[in-house]
Design an enzyme around this catalytic site. Structure first.
Site, PDB file in Angstrom:
ATOM      1  CG  HIS A   1       6.834  -9.586  -0.767  1.00 22.35           C
ATOM      2  ND1 HIS A   1       7.386 -10.168   0.343  1.00 22.35           N
ATOM      3  CD2 HIS A   1       6.176 -10.570  -1.426  1.00 22.35           C
ATOM      4  CE1 HIS A   1       7.074 -11.457   0.350  1.00 22.35           C
ATOM      5  NE2 HIS A   1       6.341 -11.727  -0.715  1.00 22.35           N
TER       6      HIS A   1
ATOM      7  CD  GLU B   1       2.219 -12.799  -0.983  1.00 20.53           C
ATOM      8  OE1 GLU B   1       2.396 -13.868  -1.581  1.00 20.53           O
ATOM      9  OE2 GLU B   1       3.136 -11.999  -0.745  1.00 20.53           O
TER      10      GLU B   1
HETATM   11  P1  PGA Z   1       5.416 -18.664  -0.667  1.00 18.15           P
HETATM   12  O1  PGA Z   1       5.690 -17.103  -0.892  1.00 18.15           O
HETATM   13  O2  PGA Z   1       4.584 -19.167  -1.801  1.00 18.15           O
HETATM   14  O3  PGA Z   1       6.792 -19.266  -0.642  1.00 18.15           O
HETATM   15  O4  PGA Z   1       4.717 -18.797   0.644  1.00 18.15           O
HETATM   16  C1  PGA Z   1       4.718 -16.245  -1.369  1.00 18.15           C
HETATM   17  C2  PGA Z   1       5.253 -14.836  -1.400  1.00 18.15           C
HETATM   18  O5  PGA Z   1       5.984 -14.452  -0.477  1.00 18.15           O
HETATM   19  O6  PGA Z   1       4.973 -14.067  -2.336  1.00 18.15           O
END
Ligand code: PGA
Length: 266
Positions: free
Chosen positions: A115, A186
């Site tokens: 992550h 992401e």
């Molecule tokens: P968010 O986070 O939906 O709060 O933007 C997603 C993540 O970091 O996995």
């Protein structure tokens, strides 16, 4: 570039066409009582859905109390439980760390690896992430491998950044093990409550094509400010298999709406 990767991932999704919706609770909530309350509301809604694979990733300390396998009868749509990280060594003198076997022995199915918050705050490198992915896959955990760029530049350098994350993260991984891998794209600039925007479905579509060119038929999720308002657009128009949801996954009303949207989007 590790040429093996593209060829190796032909197996495709093992999710039978279901959408995969992952809740990443990060370092929340602060009490077990609150955790169980949120989980239970989501569990009830998720159990009724046939077309969604729901995965809840709470902090380590709550994994055992939430695991439906040990605490509840497992109905078809019951959420699966995932961890938010693990350590690459099997056991030994690694204070504070959690091994893949510990997770597996608890009945945990999934684990998030790489992550962007861990890459940033804990300085996790692609090499460390690669070791974690290998250990997780070896122990039969399903890996949610996170990638994403800090910013978009007009010259497209962010594309090579993504390519490097994928190739280094998956370096040397046996072909047959990639069936248990999901890539979560992401973009870091789209993550979190404070950000002003999510990515656009059009860009996510292009990015999913790009990732597929490098990684083959691995399921791809989008994450970054997913909400009930934008979930449908991401699920219908982008060629992705599901969503990784952060802050909205702690609000059962919102998360359950996202699950229902996913259940209907085919
Ligand atoms: P968010 O986070 O939906 O709060 O933007 C997603 C993540 O970091 O996995």
């Amino acid at each position: 570039m590790d040429k093996n990767i593209n060829m190796s991932a032909r197996g495709g999704s093992t999710y039978g066409g279901k959408k995969i919706i992952i809740a990443n609770w990060k370092m929340n909530p602060s009490s077990l009582k609150e955790t169980k309350k949120i989980f239970d509301t989501i569990r009830k809604a998720a159990s009724r859905l046939k077309n969604v694979e729901t995965v809840i990733c709470p902090p380590f300390v709550y994994l055992n109390s939430l695991n439906p396998r040990t605490t509840l009868g497992l109905s078809k749509g019951s959420p699966w439980i995932g961890a938010q990280d693990l350590f690459w060594q099997e056991s030994g003198s690694y204070t504070g760390e959690i091994s893949a076997k510990m997770l597996k022995n608890l009945g945990v199915q999934y684990v998030i690896i790489g992550h962007s918050e861990r890459r940033e705050y804990l300085k996790e490198t692609n090499e460390m992430i690669n070791k974690k992915i290998k250990t997780a896959l070896k122990n039969n955990l399903k890996v949610i491998f996170c990638i994403g760029e800090k910013k978009r530049d007009s010259k497209g350098k962010y594309l090579s950044f993504i390519e490097e994350e994928i190739l280094k993260g998956l370096k040397g991984i046996q072909k047959k093990l990639l069936n248990n891998l999901i890539i979560a794209y992401e973009p870091i600039w789209a993550i979190g409550k404070k950000t002003k925007q999510s990515d656009t479905p059009k860009d996510v579509f292009q990015m999913s094509m790009y990732i597929r060119k490098i990684a083959g038929k691995i399921p791809i999720l989008y994450g970054g400010s997913v909400s009930p308002e934008n979930a449908e657009n991401f699920l219908c128009d982008t060629g992705i298999h599901g969503l990784l949801v952060g802050h909205k996954s702690l609000i059962p009303k919102d998360f359950n709406k996202i699950l229902k949207i996913a259940d209907k989007s085919r």
